[in-house]
Design a protein around this motif. Structure first.
Motif, PDB file in Angstrom:
ATOM      1  N   THR A 207       0.849  -1.184   0.000  1.00  0.00           N
ATOM      2  CA  THR A 207       0.000   0.000   0.000  1.00  0.00           C
ATOM      3  C   THR A 207       0.889   1.239   0.000  1.00  0.00           C
ATOM      4  OG1 THR A 207      -0.142  -0.036   2.418  1.00  0.00           O
ATOM      5  CG2 THR A 207      -1.889  -1.148   1.203  1.00  0.00           C
ATOM      6  N   ARG A 208       0.381   2.318  -0.556  1.00  0.00           N
ATOM      7  CA  ARG A 208       1.165   3.535  -0.701  1.00  0.00           C
ATOM      8  C   ARG A 208       0.688   4.591   0.292  1.00  0.00           C
ATOM      9  NH1 ARG A 208       1.345   0.673  -5.118  1.00  0.00           N
ATOM     10  NH2 ARG A 208       3.113   0.826  -6.554  1.00  0.00           N
ATOM     11  N   LYS A 209       1.645   5.296   0.878  1.00  0.00           N
ATOM     12  CA  LYS A 209       1.305   6.303   1.874  1.00  0.00           C
ATOM     13  C   LYS A 209       2.159   7.539   1.655  1.00  0.00           C
ATOM     14  CE  LYS A 209      -0.466   5.433   5.655  1.00  0.00           C
ATOM     15  NZ  LYS A 209      -0.835   5.182   7.064  1.00  0.00           N
ATOM     16  N   ALA A 210       1.605   8.689   2.049  1.00  0.00           N
ATOM     17  CA  ALA A 210       2.352   9.949   2.046  1.00  0.00           C
ATOM     18  C   ALA A 210       2.310  10.513   3.458  1.00  0.00           C
ATOM     19  CB  ALA A 210       1.730  10.937   1.060  1.00  0.00           C
ATOM     20  N   ARG A 211       3.477  10.921   3.969  1.00  0.00           N
ATOM     21  CA  ARG A 211       3.539  11.428   5.340  1.00  0.00           C
ATOM     22  C   ARG A 211       4.369  12.697   5.383  1.00  0.00           C
ATOM     23  NH1 ARG A 211       4.735   5.801   6.971  1.00  0.00           N
ATOM     24  NH2 ARG A 211       2.908   4.886   7.968  1.00  0.00           N
ATOM     25  N   LEU A 212       3.947  13.621   6.260  1.00  0.00           N
ATOM     26  CA  LEU A 212       4.768  14.779   6.584  1.00  0.00           C
ATOM     27  C   LEU A 212       5.746  14.348   7.664  1.00  0.00           C
ATOM     28  CD1 LEU A 212       5.284  17.844   6.193  1.00  0.00           C
ATOM     29  CD2 LEU A 212       3.737  18.217   8.123  1.00  0.00           C
ATOM     30  N   VAL A 213       7.028  14.436   7.367  1.00  0.00           N
ATOM     31  CA  VAL A 213       8.050  13.881   8.238  1.00  0.00           C
ATOM     32  C   VAL A 213       9.008  14.979   8.690  1.00  0.00           C
ATOM     33  CG1 VAL A 213       9.958  12.214   8.388  1.00  0.00           C
ATOM     34  CG2 VAL A 213       7.893  11.640   7.098  1.00  0.00           C
ATOM     35  N   ALA A 214       9.338  14.952   9.978  1.00  0.00           N
ATOM     36  CA  ALA A 214      10.307  15.903  10.527  1.00  0.00           C
ATOM     37  C   ALA A 214      11.723  15.382  10.315  1.00  0.00           C
ATOM     38  CB  ALA A 214      10.042  16.104  12.020  1.00  0.00           C
ATOM     39  N   GLY A 215      12.649  16.293  10.147  1.00  0.00           N
ATOM     40  CA  GLY A 215      14.047  15.919   9.944  1.00  0.00           C
ATOM     41  C   GLY A 215      14.724  15.561  11.254  1.00  0.00           C
ATOM     42  N   GLY A 216      14.290  14.489  11.849  1.00  0.00           N
ATOM     43  CA  GLY A 216      14.820  14.092  13.143  1.00  0.00           C
ATOM     44  C   GLY A 216      16.286  13.696  13.116  1.00  0.00           C
ATOM     45  N   HIS A 217      16.816  13.429  11.915  1.00  0.00           N
ATOM     46  CA  HIS A 217      18.230  13.063  11.807  1.00  0.00           C
ATOM     47  C   HIS A 217      19.148  14.220  12.152  1.00  0.00           C
ATOM     48  CE1 HIS A 217      17.112  14.963   8.035  1.00  0.00           C
ATOM     49  NE2 HIS A 217      18.402  15.173   7.772  1.00  0.00           N
ATOM     50  N   MET A 218      18.579  15.435  12.233  1.00  0.00           N
ATOM     51  CA  MET A 218      19.397  16.605  12.518  1.00  0.00           C
ATOM     52  C   MET A 218      19.364  16.999  13.999  1.00  0.00           C
ATOM     53  SD  MET A 218      18.444  18.930   9.179  1.00  0.00           S
ATOM     54  CE  MET A 218      19.682  20.155   9.604  1.00  0.00           C
ATOM     55  N   THR A 219      18.633  16.231  14.807  1.00  0.00           N
ATOM     56  CA  THR A 219      18.513  16.560  16.220  1.00  0.00           C
ATOM     57  C   THR A 219      19.505  15.764  17.058  1.00  0.00           C
ATOM     58  OG1 THR A 219      16.839  14.868  16.664  1.00  0.00           O
ATOM     59  CG2 THR A 219      16.057  17.023  15.901  1.00  0.00           C
ATOM     60  N   ASP A 220      19.761  16.269  18.239  1.00  0.00           N
ATOM     61  CA  ASP A 220      20.601  15.528  19.177  1.00  0.00           C
ATOM     62  C   ASP A 220      19.839  14.309  19.692  1.00  0.00           C
ATOM     63  OD1 ASP A 220      22.555  17.455  18.908  1.00  0.00           O
ATOM     64  OD2 ASP A 220      21.775  18.666  20.576  1.00  0.00           O
ATOM     65  N   THR A 221      20.575  13.312  20.151  1.00  0.00           N
ATOM     66  CA  THR A 221      19.932  12.121  20.710  1.00  0.00           C
ATOM     67  C   THR A 221      19.199  12.496  21.997  1.00  0.00           C
ATOM     68  OG1 THR A 221      21.670  10.708  19.802  1.00  0.00           O
ATOM     69  CG2 THR A 221      20.303   9.790  21.572  1.00  0.00           C
ATOM     70  N   PRO A 222      17.889  12.237  22.079  1.00  0.00           N
ATOM     71  CA  PRO A 222      17.129  12.597  23.285  1.00  0.00           C
ATOM     72  C   PRO A 222      17.626  11.826  24.501  1.00  0.00           C
ATOM     73  CG  PRO A 222      15.661  12.039  21.447  1.00  0.00           C
ATOM     74  CD  PRO A 222      17.039  11.610  21.053  1.00  0.00           C
ATOM     75  N   SER A 223      17.498  12.456  25.661  1.00  0.00           N
ATOM     76  CA  SER A 223      17.888  11.782  26.903  1.00  0.00           C
ATOM     77  C   SER A 223      16.867  10.724  27.302  1.00  0.00           C
ATOM     78  CB  SER A 223      18.037  12.809  28.034  1.00  0.00           C
ATOM     79  OG  SER A 223      16.814  13.537  28.208  1.00  0.00           O
TER      80      SER A 223
END
Length: 529
Positions: A35-51
């Protein structure tokens, strides 16, 4: 419908301290069920690792199979639902913002604080799971310690029968199993927006769910699972790619792999980088088909999975052969039949182990819930192909585990060590089977399911059967001592009991090597409906 995720600051407003700027982008994806999906995605790869923790679990496939069998065993109904925009229900655990682009219309250029758990952020999966867990706690459900995404709650039927209701969670896909699952769904609908009205499950994680009725019991419903639609779409995609290079799948493929083909002996040229990536994609599709119940290709997929790093042309041809086989045999269906098989008790011998394993007893979880509902039996077939790998001479283990008549766990894997004899390889396979059975028995107990007696294990090696069932049998090959004592202690504890099975009828043989057409047909008739 994602506006709830954003807080728009006035133009010129100061960005809060400690917030990181990230981009947003649209992702167009094809899921495992195509199945095909479209999502609005945040650029989480640019954030620091959460505690905070970022891990988010999902229900295991064997837990789903167990639940389907238990639903039929205890005469329970099942409803499925999908929570809409699930992640947006949870607040994000990260401090991030973005700048509104032209897609935001009149708000372009404004600073946007991201308040909800958007796809792409490292902690979004964990945030959503924690949010849903809190909701299920409110509904008096308890997360099982054997599978944290199986939620259960004690209930009583109208006839006074005690049982457990279950809620199975795979991210935002919900299965409710109960005498009245609509009540559970109504409770969830008050907390979340369900995409559609809850209904009988027809598809789950790419598998087709089917209501099955046997001719001799037309009113008794059991659940079945099929990979038909998944396999059909996979074959279509493969054939499109082959058509581009003027090739076609083989028209005759009675078995998944030629019995004389050995992937480890293949010396055809290596695939280039693009072809190797395609090979890896195809293996991923086949491995998911195995998870969805195509046990008949498990061994061949396991063999070819060993060459993901440096696949050869012959390996890719072997993969296409498997797809040709699937095209010719596309309607294999697993049925989670709760009826119990007839067992000849004379096959099992009982001895006193007092002088050998005086303190042996099965570990019963002290915190397990009270058993409710009807009891289940466990049956296991185990086998090994000694020195099956012609290069490393490692053996291949095959294990098939049933609860009542329902296939629940299938295992096909090369052993980690080289064994000098068939006896040694079969003993290693038996040890692995015992470990899988102990884990399964733990899971059933933590699900509140009563277990009827020891697990019945069937092995076609007479020496292994004698060494594990007769206390006075001594081990001559000392390097197998760990497996020897591990299995014998499980027998002494009453966890398992072992009987000899003719090699011609041992279903685990299917999971150890390439079998011929007659053996494949026999095994498939015993496993599939």
């Amino acid at each position: 419908n994602v506006d709830v995720a954003f807080e728009f600051l006035e133009v010129g407003a100061t960005i809060p301290i400690g917030y990181q700027k990230i981009p947003l982008h649209l992702i167009f994806d094809v899921k495992m069920d195509f199945t095909r999906k479209a999502r609005l995605v945040a650029g989480g790869h640019m954030t620091d690792t959460p505690s905070a923790i970022t891990y988010s679990s999902v229900v295991s496939r064997d837990s789903v199979r167990i639940a389907l069998m238990i639903a039929a065993l205890n005469d329970l109904d099942i409803l499925a639902a999908d929570i809409g925009n699930a992640y947006l229900n949870a607040e994000t655990r990260e401090k991030v913002y973005t700048i509104a682009g032209p897609e935001f219309g009149s708000r372009e250029g404004q600073v946007v604080i991201i308040r909800r758990a958007l796809y792409g952020l490292k902690s979004s999966g964990a945030a959503w799971r924690a949010h849903l867990a809190e909701s299920l706690h409110i509904l008096d459900c308890t997360s099982s310690l054997a599978d944290p995404d199986v939620w259960m709650r004690p209930a009583i039927k109208a006839n006074g029968e005690h049982y457990y209701e279950y809620v199975l969670v795979y991210v935002d896909d919900i299965l409710a199993i109960s005498a009245d699952p609509q009540d559970t769904m109504n409770s969830l609908a008050k907390l979340y927006r369900l995409k559609d009205a809850p209904s009988k499950p027809s598809k789950y994680l790419g598998a087709d769910f089917i209501e099955h009725y046997y001719p001799d019991a037309p009113t008794k419903r059991v659940w079945g699972m099929s990979s038909y639609q998944f396999v059909k779409e996979a074959i279509r995609v493969v054939e499109l790619e082959l058509d581009k290079v003027g090739k076609r799948l083989a028209t005759k493929a009675s078995i998944p792999m030629h019995t004389d083909y050995r992937p480890e002996l293949d010396v055809t040229p290596l695939l280039n980088a693009q072809q190797a990536n395609y090979y890896q994609e195809l293996i991923g599709i086949l491995r998911w088909a195995v998870e969805l119940g195509r046990i008949d290709i498990h061994t061949q997929v396991a063999m070819l999975s060993s060459y993901l790093v440096q696949p050869r042309v012959g390996h890719l041809d072997a993969v296409f052969r498997i797809f040709a086989y699937l095209k010719a045999h596309d309607r294999s269906k697993l049925v989670f039949d709760p009826s119990t098989p007839t067992i000849d008790e004379r096959r099992f011998t009982t001895y006193s182990w007092q002088d050998f394993y005086r303190d042996a007893k099965e570990a019963i979880p002290p915190n397990m819930p009270e058993p409710r509902g009807r009891a289940a039996e466990i049956h296991c077939f185990v086998d090994a192909d000694h020195a099956g790998d012609r290069v490393t001479r490692r053996s291949h283990t095959g294990i098939l585990i049933f609860i009542n008549r329902a296939p629940i766990i299938w295992y096909s894997k090369k052993q980690n060590t080289v064994e000098t004899s068939t006896f040694g390889s079969e003993f290693i396979a038996m040890k692995t089977a015992v470990e899988l059975l102990e884990a399964l028995r733990y899971k059933l107990r933590m699900f509140g399911i009563p277990i009827e007696g020891a697990a019945n294990v069937y092995c076609d090696n007479a020496s292994v059967v004698n060494n594990t069932t007769k206390p006075e049998s001594t081990l001559k090959k000392k390097h197998n001592a760990i497996a020897y004592h591990r299995v014998r202690e499980a027998v002494a504890a009453g966890t398992v009991r072992i009987a000899w099975e003719d090699g011609n009828t041992n279903l685990a043989d299917l999971l150890t090597k390439n079998v011929n057409r007659d053996k494949l047909t026999f095994c498939c008739r015993c496993i599939f409906a």
